[in-house]
Design an enzyme around this catalytic site. Structure first.
Site, PDB file in Angstrom:
ATOM      1  CG  HIS A   1      53.548  72.237  47.037  1.00 29.93           C
ATOM      2  ND1 HIS A   1      52.882  72.364  45.844  1.00 29.93           N
ATOM      3  CD2 HIS A   1      54.850  72.330  46.747  1.00 29.93           C
ATOM      4  CE1 HIS A   1      53.757  72.536  44.864  1.00 29.93           C
ATOM      5  NE2 HIS A   1      54.964  72.511  45.385  1.00 29.93           N
TER       6      HIS A   1
ATOM      7  CG  ASP B   1      49.491  71.884  46.367  1.00 28.85           C
ATOM      8  OD1 ASP B   1      49.974  70.737  46.224  1.00 28.85           O
ATOM      9  OD2 ASP B   1      50.195  72.874  46.661  1.00 28.85           O
TER      10      ASP B   1
ATOM     11  CB  SER C   1      57.553  74.241  44.472  1.00 31.94           C
ATOM     12  OG  SER C   1      57.070  73.013  43.971  1.00 31.94           O
TER      13      SER C   1
END
Ligand SMILES: *[C@@H]1O[C@H](CO)[C@@H](O)[C@H](O)[C@H]1NC(C)=O
Ligand SMILES: *[C@@H]1O[C@H](CO)[C@@H](O)[C@H](O)[C@H]1NC(C)=O
Ligand SMILES: *[C@@H]1O[C@H](CO)[C@@H](O)[C@H](O)[C@H]1NC(C)=O
Ligand SMILES: *[C@@H]1O[C@H](CO)[C@@H](O)[C@H](O)[C@H]1NC(C)=O
Length: 429
Positions: free
Chosen positions: A400, A397, A148
């Protein structure tokens, strides 16, 4: 190893083995089962992952600037400096941002993190020029292959290119958009993304089986079968290796990582990552080198996460400014991952010398990314996380990157790598 692990970075060496086990599990629960928060008892055991901040007065910074023309600029060392210009795009204008990374749309209140640019010590990094990028890639197919974070980098690139040319989504397959391809008709450029978190063949963990299974001597054919249609490939992986896994090589089990209760030897994940990358680069070299196709391979190095304290509490990655040079050091797992990757790319470069036209480069973003604790979505992976006040559990998160955000710089450097290649091939003609 070694080079980036100076002697003052002793802290992590003395952290117990569990550091490398518990944190990844917590992180991976978060990423793959985001709706099920781990029980309180597990999170209570999480060690504090805050990086030790050591300041020192460096004489190396004042070292003589080497501006030797033949020596290409090293983009890896530098600092983040204020930049009034800000990003090329914003989240409302770009249609291809994954929800969880659209921080501004999700209500992130501080926008200071958008106004920094990377200043390498030895040179100036030009602002990303979408026209140049598209021109250099004309009639080519660029593929992002990996996890990702690879997708995150791809989406940054799409947003920057979209400011001058609108891409058409021409292919999509798989749940959660795992395999997609866009076409920029203006320059006949194709850009695609292939989901392959190990690069090699693997069976990803599922809800019924918490272990990944990796076959380190076979590439993942979900991307490799398309190699003959790909001109440039960007590989990006690493975070999935922290997760519990069983590894196979040939017909036998090689060992495992964090698999208590199973009859396998714990072997950690660095060697496995090394083997997986070796298999990947060797396969690309053999398959493309032998038929003489020009193939460009870029490996984006491991990008550190920035969890501080409890990952499921408000403020898991609370910083709003970059670290200054000398304030944080590349060490521990981040350094080991990065060093393994750079070393494998160097080895592959040697092997590729026998094949004309095969070019490989590490896009070494580990250090510059380490210096951007402010660039993650944190709680803004979800829209308006504090609309009803601060809840007891807040998903964060800190792996990312917000779009726009520091990850745009990776593509800015990638363009310089491609430009440099172009210059080299011109000189050779
Ligand atoms: C980059 O910085 C590291 C540590 O500060 C240093 O060891 C290394 O020599 C530097 N590299 C270059 C090319 O200046
Ligand atoms: C984002 O882009 C849109 C469309 O170009 C523009 O109208 C808007 O003002 C921009 N927002 C910011 C915060 O720059
Ligand atoms: C567009 O690029 C592809 C390669 O990605 C090439 O095969 C095709 O011939 C190109 N089309 C035109 C019209 O140039
Ligand atoms: C565990 O593995 C060893 C070596 O492969 C084998 O000798 C032993 O029988 C295994 N034990 C179990 C319980 O499967």
């Amino acid at each position: 190893m070694g080079k980036d692990q100076p002697s003052y970075s002793f802290t992590k060496k003395f952290l117990p083995w569990s550091f490398y086990c518990i944190i990844p599990i917590a992180i991976f629960r978060l990423y793959f089962y985001p709706l099920h928060l781990v029980p309180q008892s597990t999170t209570d055991q999480l060690p504090n992952t805050q990086h030790t901040v050591i300041t020192f007065s460096s004489s190396s910074i004042n070292r003589e600037e080497k501006r030797v023309f033949e020596t290409p600029c090293d983009f890896t060392n530098g600092s983040w400096v204020h930049d009034k210009m800000g990003p090329l795009y914003n989240g409302t204008a770009c249609a291809t941002i994954k929800e969880g990374q659209n921080c501004i749309a999700h209500g992130r209140p501080d926008l200071g993190y958008l106004y920094w640019r990377w200043k390498p010590n030895q040179c100036k990094l030009p602002r990303f020029d979408p026209h140049t990028f598209l021109q250099l890639l004309s009639h080519k197919h660029l593929a992002f292959v990996g996890d990702s974070v690879a997708r995150n980098q791809l989406e940054s690139l799409l947003c920057m290119l979209s400011t001058v040319s609108v891409p058409n989504l021409v292919y999509r397959d798989g749940e959660d958009n795992k395999f997609r391809r866009w076409h920029f008709a203006s320059h006949n450029v194709s850009i695609s993304v292939y989901w392959s978190p190990f690069l090699v063949k693997g069976i990803e963990k599922s809800k019924s089986d918490n272990l990944n299974k990796l076959y380190v001597d076979y590439v993942d054919e979900r991307w490799a079968a398309d190699l003959d249609q790909i001109d440039m490939i960007v590989l990006s992986f690493g975070h999935w290796f922290l997760h519990p896994a069983v590894y196979f090589e040939g017909d036998s089990a090689l060992g495992c990582h964090y698999c208590p209760g199973l009859n396998h030897t714990e072997i950690g994940f660095y060697d496995v990552l090394r083997k997986a990358l070796k298999t990947t680069l060797k396969t690309i070299t053999e398959r493309t080198g032998s038929n003489g196709n020009v193939k460009d391979v870029i490996l984006t190095t491991f990008a550190p996460s920035h969890f501080e304290g409890d990952w499921d509490k408000a403020g898991a990655c609370p910083k709003t400014k970059p670290y200054k040079e000398g304030e944080i050091f590349l060490e521990g797992m981040d350094a080991d991952m990065r060093n393994t990757e750079v070393e494998q790319v160097e080895e592959a470069k040697e092997n590729a010398k026998q094949f004309k036209g095969l070019r490989l480069e590490a896009l070494d973003v580990t250090r510059l990314s380490l210096m951007r604790p402010d660039g993650h979505p944190g709680p803004y992976m979800h829209p308006n996380p504090f609309a009803n006040g601060i809840q007891e559990h807040v998903q964060n998160d800190c792996v990312h990157w917000c779009l726009p955000g520091p990850i745009d710089t990776w593509n800015q450097i990638m363009l310089e790598v491609i430009r440099r290649w172009e210059g080299q091939s011109r000189r050779e003609e």
